[in-house]
Scaffold this motif. Structure first.
Motif, PDB file in Angstrom:
ATOM      1  N   LEU A 406      26.967  -4.366  29.975  1.00  0.00           N
ATOM      2  CA  LEU A 406      25.497  -5.016  29.384  1.00  0.00           C
ATOM      3  C   LEU A 406      24.508  -4.074  29.432  1.00  0.00           C
ATOM      4  CD1 LEU A 406      25.841  -8.315  31.174  1.00  0.00           C
ATOM      5  CD2 LEU A 406      26.172  -8.075  28.908  1.00  0.00           C
ATOM      6  N   ALA A 407      24.230  -3.155  30.448  1.00  0.00           N
ATOM      7  CA  ALA A 407      23.189  -2.289  30.457  1.00  0.00           C
ATOM      8  C   ALA A 407      23.051  -1.305  29.335  1.00  0.00           C
ATOM      9  CB  ALA A 407      23.352  -1.644  31.897  1.00  0.00           C
ATOM     10  N   VAL A 408      24.200  -0.584  29.064  1.00  0.00           N
ATOM     11  CA  VAL A 408      24.495   0.400  27.803  1.00  0.00           C
ATOM     12  C   VAL A 408      24.148  -0.649  26.452  1.00  0.00           C
ATOM     13  CG1 VAL A 408      25.964   1.593  26.574  1.00  0.00           C
ATOM     14  CG2 VAL A 408      26.325   1.586  29.067  1.00  0.00           C
ATOM     15  N   LEU A 409      24.543  -1.582  26.398  1.00  0.00           N
ATOM     16  CA  LEU A 409      24.532  -2.327  24.969  1.00  0.00           C
ATOM     17  C   LEU A 409      22.828  -2.693  24.974  1.00  0.00           C
ATOM     18  CD1 LEU A 409      27.775  -4.579  25.271  1.00  0.00           C
ATOM     19  CD2 LEU A 409      27.101  -2.961  23.260  1.00  0.00           C
ATOM     20  N   TYR A 410      22.361  -3.251  26.223  1.00  0.00           N
ATOM     21  CA  TYR A 410      21.153  -3.442  26.203  1.00  0.00           C
ATOM     22  C   TYR A 410      20.113  -2.229  25.743  1.00  0.00           C
ATOM     23  CZ  TYR A 410      16.541  -5.646  27.459  1.00  0.00           C
ATOM     24  OH  TYR A 410      15.273  -5.939  27.582  1.00  0.00           O
ATOM     25  N   SER A 411      20.221  -1.147  26.271  1.00  0.00           N
ATOM     26  CA  SER A 411      19.722  -0.066  26.019  1.00  0.00           C
ATOM     27  C   SER A 411      20.006   0.536  24.410  1.00  0.00           C
ATOM     28  CB  SER A 411      20.189   1.311  26.997  1.00  0.00           C
ATOM     29  OG  SER A 411      19.801   2.460  26.350  1.00  0.00           O
ATOM     30  N   PHE A 412      21.136  -0.003  23.904  1.00  0.00           N
ATOM     31  CA  PHE A 412      21.258   0.527  22.492  1.00  0.00           C
ATOM     32  C   PHE A 412      20.622  -0.382  21.593  1.00  0.00           C
ATOM     33  CE2 PHE A 412      23.933   0.576  18.680  1.00  0.00           C
ATOM     34  CZ  PHE A 412      23.901   2.029  18.204  1.00  0.00           C
ATOM     35  N   ALA A 413      20.318  -1.491  21.888  1.00  0.00           N
ATOM     36  CA  ALA A 413      19.784  -2.618  20.983  1.00  0.00           C
ATOM     37  C   ALA A 413      18.220  -2.243  21.049  1.00  0.00           C
ATOM     38  CB  ALA A 413      20.045  -3.775  21.726  1.00  0.00           C
ATOM     39  N   LEU A 414      17.843  -1.546  22.272  1.00  0.00           N
ATOM     40  CA  LEU A 414      16.335  -1.380  22.205  1.00  0.00           C
ATOM     41  C   LEU A 414      15.890  -0.247  21.407  1.00  0.00           C
ATOM     42  CD1 LEU A 414      15.157  -2.254  25.704  1.00  0.00           C
ATOM     43  CD2 LEU A 414      15.103  -3.845  24.013  1.00  0.00           C
ATOM     44  N   GLN A 415      16.952   0.570  21.736  1.00  0.00           N
ATOM     45  CA  GLN A 415      16.813   2.182  20.953  1.00  0.00           C
ATOM     46  C   GLN A 415      16.703   2.001  19.509  1.00  0.00           C
ATOM     47  OE1 GLN A 415      16.855   5.528  23.015  1.00  0.00           O
ATOM     48  NE2 GLN A 415      18.146   4.590  24.783  1.00  0.00           N
ATOM     49  N   LEU A 416      17.909   1.049  19.060  1.00  0.00           N
ATOM     50  CA  LEU A 416      18.365   0.921  17.612  1.00  0.00           C
ATOM     51  C   LEU A 416      16.961   0.108  17.049  1.00  0.00           C
ATOM     52  CD1 LEU A 416      20.516   0.673  15.771  1.00  0.00           C
ATOM     53  CD2 LEU A 416      21.248  -1.423  16.617  1.00  0.00           C
ATOM     54  N   ALA A 417      16.338  -0.763  17.735  1.00  0.00           N
ATOM     55  CA  ALA A 417      15.326  -1.422  17.325  1.00  0.00           C
ATOM     56  C   ALA A 417      13.868  -0.504  17.061  1.00  0.00           C
ATOM     57  CB  ALA A 417      14.786  -2.748  18.388  1.00  0.00           C
TER      58      ALA A 417
END
Ligand code: F6R
Length: 599
Positions: A406-417
């Motif tokens: 979840l942490a990796v995916l959350y980080s990815f979502a924010l960086q993508l955004a």
């Protein structure tokens, strides 16, 4: 799906092999066996049930050997019994083979070999391999060449190891679609399905790749492809602390791993700076062009993927398709070429996820994998990989891998955004600052373990449980239900809060535990009305929230898209305590194995 262990060196390996099998028991535990070299020839011992039963036999036989292969089984072909347990031997009991995977053409091979006079004793697919080697040795005296010739005839998935009494001090091994890793010591080599099996002895690991065939002696490990061409494979240094593969005073690995979560997320987050190139190895120019995501995974990892869908859609405003790999791989998908494929897998070996990934790769998509096991197959088949740094997850029920995913995916979502310009730098910085506090927040959440235990005591006699969540927490409800059913064998179901009135509410009756996730955010009030609906029908309500709420276990406040990382922890604890109060085999639940490397 079965664990393989091998040793070839200068020490008496009885203890090393048993220790390795114990570490791999999470992969299967219905029977175990060992083949070892003695001055008098090859000996085989087998025992039904747990590795401890084999351990007794090994002690009784005072095994002293410097070369052995062994196996802990999870039955696929043939019921769990001594005859079906590995190692399997040829007609003369000179060759012994252990195997993880499925030989798809075994029936055809068996018929052919039977016609040549070979006698079979088990119902397994594996036994054909020992006979194929025996057959090849009639023409080819060299054990390694005969082994290679046998492997050439196999279709399906395999991690194989074999020994031959007329070629002492040699282990032959082969890998295709099932994991196999070689540990390099000083004057000794180890062989295993997974690194923890030998981590107490060496942290140098060579991950075999599909199609590799290895010849292992105490002095050397030579790797070839099926055509006999020598292959170069990297020796990896594994940074996992061997202590993380021990229970460390906890009653079960599962509870230890739940309490490992502050450290696991800390170690994972420390590799995720707010810079997409550094964290994910993907250039911002590539990130900018991504038009959507396919995220594919199984089981618990699927729930992490599903939660990420809400996060990406909310912050990055991109379409996201999430599906279980076992379905995804059979769909006729008109792949969008500018979408990124994301595979999430703790083990990095799950056959369904790997198949889905290779479909996406064949369609020309770039793939990012999020895995825990360094050097495993899925990362090797991906264009980009980010590792969760949880250390080995031994308990069959996944916990610390989930929160780190979840942490990796959350980080990815924010960086993508941020890179795509759907959130400003100020918003990104604020959200990332909150994200970096996760390990401390998890630590605080775990302080409520006693309260959860008290709640578990109130509900553990119930036979049916409902979990409710909405938005990014809906997958957490699914995960809470999965955790409970996996280890307690009780009926548990997760629903989207808004869905219960469309049917499931019919099953709510007096005293049924309903566990609801209600973070402060857009749907908080709606979740509370769902809670009132079930309470009105007599449910025993437990709410997990981050804002003062009736009947709530409070977790620290975060925004609702980060809440799943904290919200799942009381559910993991609840599943654990209920199952423990019911006296279940928590780390090795019935019918389950940790790594599902076959279909
Ligand atoms: C649940 C569990 C399984 C795995 C699933 C995927 O507790 O352990 O559902 O999550 O088999 O495994 P990985 O993540 O290794 O691909």
């Amino acid at each position: 799906m079965c664990g393989i262990v091998g040793y070839n060196g200068t020490k008496n390996c009885a203890g090393i092999i048993i220790e390795g099998l114990n570490k791999l028991e999470y992969r299967g535990y219905d029977s175990a066996g060992i083949a070892f070299e003695e001055p008098s020839g090859l000996e085989v011992l087998k025992a039904v049930g747990r590795v401890c039963n084999l351990e007794k036999l090994v002690k009784e036989h005072k095994v002293k050997s410097k070369c052995a292969i062994a196996h802990t089984r999870w039955a696929t072909h043939g019921k769990p019994c001594e005859l079906n347990s590995h190692p399997h031997t040829d007609c003369n009991k000179e060759i012994a083979v252990v195997h993880n995977g499925i030989i798809e053409n075994f029936a055809e091979l068996k018929t052919k070999l039977s016609k040549k006079g070979h006698k079979f004793y088990s119902e397994t697919d594996t036994e054909v391999v020992a006979h194929l080697i025996e057959d090849a040795l009639k023409k080819e005296k060299d054990f390694f060449k005969a082994f290679t010739s046998a492997v050439k005839q196999l279709k399906g998935a395999y991690a194989l190891a074999a020994v031959y009494e007329k070629s002492p001090g040699v282990i032959c091994a082969a890998k295709k679609q099932s994991p196999l890793v070689i540990g390099q010591g000083k004057g000794e080599y180890f062989l295993a399905s997974d690194v923890p099996a030998f981590l107490n002895h060496t942290n140098k690991a060579i991950f075999l790749e599909d199609g590799d065939i290895a010849q292992i002696t105490p002095q050397a490990c030579n790797i070839y492809n099926i055509e006999g061409v020598k292959q170069k494979r990297k020796v990896n240094t594994i940074k996992w602390n061997p202590a993380t593969a021990q229970k460390g005073g906890y009653k079960h690995f599962m509870i230890k791993e739940i309490f490992d979560q502050p450290q696991a997320t800390k170690d994972t987050i420390s590799t995720l700076p707010p810079d997409v190139k550094k964290a994910f190895g993907i250039a911002p120019a590539v990130i900018k062009k991504i038009k959507g995501l396919y995220i594919v995974a199984c089981g618990t990892a699927y729930h992490a993927a599903l939660s990420a869908k809400y996060v990406v859609e909310h912050f990055a405003k991109l379409p996201v398709e999430v599906e279980t790999a076992s379905e995804f791989k059979y769909r006729s998908i008109n792949f969008q070429k500018d979408w990124l494929f994301v595979a999430v897998s703790q083990s990095g070996e799950t056959a369904d996820t790997l198949a889905a990934l290779s479909n996406a790769k064949k369609a020309g998509l770039k793939a990012l994998s999020i895995c825990n096991v360094i050097g495993s197959t899925i990362p090797r088949a991906s264009d980009y990989t980010v590792y969760t740094h949880c250390g080995p997850e031994i308990s069959v029920a996944s916990t610390k891998a989930f929160t780190s995913q979840l942490a990796v995916l959350y980080s990815f979502a924010l960086q993508l955004a941020f890179v795509q310009g759907t959130i400003t730098k100020t918003v990104f910085d604020k959200l990332y600052k909150e994200f970096l506090t996760l390990p401390q927040l998890i630590e605080k959440t775990l302080k409520d373990a006693e309260e959860i235990k008290r709640l578990a005591r109130k509900v553990y006699k119930n036979n049916s449980y409902i979990f409710l969540g909405r938005n990014a927490s809906f997958p957490v409800a699914l995960e809470g239900a999965l955790k409970l059913k996996e280890i307690s064998y009780l009926h548990a179901e997760g629903f989207a809060g808004g869905e219960i009135k469309h049917g499931p509410i019919a099953i709510i009756d007096k005293g049924m535990p309903v566990i609801a996730l209600a973070p402060k955010g857009g749907l908080y009030e709606k979740m509370i009305s769902s809670c009132q609906e079930v309470s009105a029908r007599g449910a025993k309500l437990i709410v997990i929230s981050n804002t003062p709420t009736k009947n709530a276990v409070l977790v620290p406040y975060t925004n609702e898209y980060l809440f799943p990382v904290l919200g799942v922890i009381p559910l993991q604890l609840l599943a654990y305590y209920i199952s423990d109060m019911r006296g279940r085999e928590i780390d090795r639940p019935r019918n389950l194995a940790k790594s599902v490397t076959v279909e």
